[in-house]
Design a protein around this motif. Structure first.
Motif, short mmCIF file in Angstrom:
data_model
loop_
_atom_site.label_atom_id
_atom_site.label_comp_id
_atom_site.label_asym_id
_atom_site.label_seq_id
_atom_site.Cartn_x
_atom_site.Cartn_y
_atom_site.Cartn_z
N PHE A 175 1.05 -1.33 -0.13
CA PHE A 175 -0.14 0.17 -0.12
C PHE A 175 0.97 0.81 0.36
CE2 PHE A 175 0.56 -0.73 4.69
CZ PHE A 175 0.98 0.48 4.99
N ASP A 176 0.24 2.54 -0.96
CA ASP A 176 0.75 3.77 -0.35
C ASP A 176 0.37 4.44 0.69
OD1 ASP A 176 1.46 6.28 -1.31
OD2 ASP A 176 1.45 6.22 -3.29
N ALA A 177 1.22 4.78 1.53
CA ALA A 177 1.14 5.91 2.62
C ALA A 177 0.18 6.40 2.20
CB ALA A 177 2.14 5.72 3.62
N GLU A 178 0.22 7.29 1.59
CA GLU A 178 -0.03 8.26 1.17
C GLU A 178 -1.36 8.96 1.17
OE1 GLU A 178 1.26 11.53 1.55
OE2 GLU A 178 2.74 10.94 2.90
N LEU A 179 -1.57 7.51 0.26
CA LEU A 179 -3.26 7.28 -0.77
C LEU A 179 -3.74 6.74 0.70
CD1 LEU A 179 -2.45 5.80 -4.03
CD2 LEU A 179 -3.46 8.04 -2.98
N VAL A 180 -3.48 6.09 1.77
CA VAL A 180 -4.20 5.44 2.92
C VAL A 180 -4.77 7.22 3.73
CG1 VAL A 180 -2.95 3.86 2.86
CG2 VAL A 180 -2.08 4.92 4.72
N LYS A 181 -3.74 7.99 3.89
CA LYS A 181 -3.86 8.54 4.72
C LYS A 181 -5.36 9.77 4.71
CE LYS A 181 0.79 10.32 5.14
NZ LYS A 181 1.56 11.64 5.18
N ASP A 182 -6.10 9.89 5.22
CA ASP A 182 -6.96 10.76 5.26
C ASP A 182 -6.71 12.15 5.22
OD1 ASP A 182 -9.88 7.88 5.09
OD2 ASP A 182 -9.22 8.03 7.49
N ASP A 183 -8.27 12.68 4.17
CA ASP A 183 -8.44 14.44 4.37
C ASP A 183 -9.28 14.51 5.28
OD1 ASP A 183 -6.41 13.86 2.16
OD2 ASP A 183 -8.47 14.03 1.00
N VAL A 184 -10.38 13.47 4.88
CA VAL A 184 -11.10 14.59 5.84
C VAL A 184 -11.13 13.44 7.45
CG1 VAL A 184 -13.82 14.94 6.48
CG2 VAL A 184 -12.46 15.72 4.78
N VAL A 185 -11.32 13.07 8.47
CA VAL A 185 -12.15 12.42 9.75
C VAL A 185 -13.04 12.48 10.69
CG1 VAL A 185 -9.42 11.53 9.97
CG2 VAL A 185 -10.31 13.77 10.91
N GLU A 186 -13.00 12.01 11.20
CA GLU A 186 -14.80 12.49 12.30
C GLU A 186 -14.04 12.40 13.90
OE1 GLU A 186 -18.95 12.20 12.43
OE2 GLU A 186 -17.55 12.07 10.65
N VAL A 187 -14.49 13.59 14.04
CA VAL A 187 -14.16 14.40 15.44
C VAL A 187 -15.11 14.47 15.88
CG1 VAL A 187 -13.10 15.81 16.57
CG2 VAL A 187 -12.09 15.67 14.28
N ALA A 188 -15.02 13.61 17.84
CA ALA A 188 -15.80 13.76 18.94
C ALA A 188 -15.63 14.64 19.60
CB ALA A 188 -15.39 12.63 19.80
N ILE A 189 -16.46 15.54 19.77
CA ILE A 189 -16.79 16.39 20.72
C ILE A 189 -17.28 16.64 22.08
CG2 ILE A 189 -17.75 18.85 20.67
CD1 ILE A 189 -18.69 18.10 17.76
N GLN A 190 -16.38 16.74 22.97
CA GLN A 190 -17.04 16.34 24.26
C GLN A 190 -17.28 17.76 24.86
OE1 GLN A 190 -13.74 14.24 26.05
NE2 GLN A 190 -14.28 12.23 25.70
N VAL A 191 -18.18 18.04 25.90
CA VAL A 191 -18.55 19.45 26.75
C VAL A 191 -18.67 18.59 28.15
CG1 VAL A 191 -20.46 20.98 27.13
CG2 VAL A 191 -19.79 19.80 24.85
N ASN A 192 -17.56 19.36 29.18
CA ASN A 192 -17.05 19.24 30.53
C ASN A 192 -16.84 17.38 30.62
OD1 ASN A 192 -17.71 21.74 31.39
ND2 ASN A 192 -19.93 21.56 31.09
N GLY A 193 -16.24 16.77 29.88
CA GLY A 193 -16.07 15.15 29.89
C GLY A 193 -16.83 14.06 29.32
N LYS A 194 -18.30 14.78 28.65
CA LYS A 194 -19.12 14.30 28.23
C LYS A 194 -19.01 14.21 26.67
CE LYS A 194 -21.51 13.78 32.34
NZ LYS A 194 -23.47 13.86 33.41
#
Length: 222
Positions: A175-194
């Motif tokens: 595999f090509d290391a550049e091609l397996v990189k994600d341009d967009v990722v899913e980010v978790a959002i926490q408020v006061n630790g939740k």
């Protein structure tokens, strides 16, 4: 020997139980004859199902329904690999899918996680099915990943593509290391630790951008 045991690691396999959840036994009349299964679904379907049915070291019960599902998957792969083959420079999305699959399947096979290697190929097949045609490179890469899991089908399709030597002496795809990189990722959002939600974000987004975007998510606004 320089080590306590004459091997690097011990791998104990699980047991294939009968459909009723008990150990297979002639006296119980619940034995599955592999020759009968091969006559019905083919050797590749049997092999692929055994690899897919559970983690290698776990026991699990035989299921005719799940075997049929794996058999249908092989038919879908056959159709996929008999799509038109085309050469095109605009194949970035297809290449990304394939190279991520190569990375995952390689890691899973090395770790003897055969069931997840098969499921990764299933996901890849579904993703590639949306394309009208495959490139020669992607078609060959997919078949190479399939070869240790469904060797007979892989060998036949490999020959159909004009290859003269057996697929089982061909090199494993990298595999090509550049091609397996994600341009967009899913980010978790926490408020006061939740955890209050998730959002897609660019991998290059600055902290300030992420915070501003997070504050626009409805579940976070509350």
């Amino acid at each position: 020997m320089p080590t306590p045991e004459p091997y690097a690691a011990r791998r104990g396999q699980g047991i294939v139980l009968a459909a009723d959840g008990r150990k297979m036994s002639k006296s119980l009349g619940n034995v599955i004859n592999p020759t009968d299964v091969i006559a019905k679904t083919g050797a590749d379907a049997l092999r692929l199902y055994i690899l897919f049915m559970a983690p290698y070291d776990e026991s699990t019960a035989w299921s005719e329904e799940h075997l049929a599902g794996v058999s249908r998957f092989l038919y879908r792969i056959w159709d996929l690999l008999h799509k038109p083959i085309f050469d095109s420079a605009d194949t970035l999305e297809m290449d990304r899918i394939m190279h991520k699959t190569i990375q995952k399947v390689t890691e899973h096979i090395e770790q003897m996680r055969f069931n997840t290697a098969v499921s990764t190929l299933m996901e890849c097949a579904n993703a590639l099915a949306k394309f009208d045609a495959l490139t020669p490179v992607v078609a060959r890469q997919f078949i190479l990943l399939l070869a240790p899991l469904a060797p007979h089908m892989a060998e036949e399709v490999w020959a159909e593509l004009g290859e003269k030597e057996s697929i089982h002496v061909a090199g494993w795809p990298a595999f090509d290391a550049e091609l397996v990189k994600d341009d967009v990722v899913e980010v978790a959002i926490q408020v006061n630790g939740k955890l209050r939600g998730t959002m897609p974000a660019s991998v290059d987004a600055a902290k300030e951008e992420l915070e501003a975007a997070a504050q626009e998510v409805e579940s976070v606004k509350k």
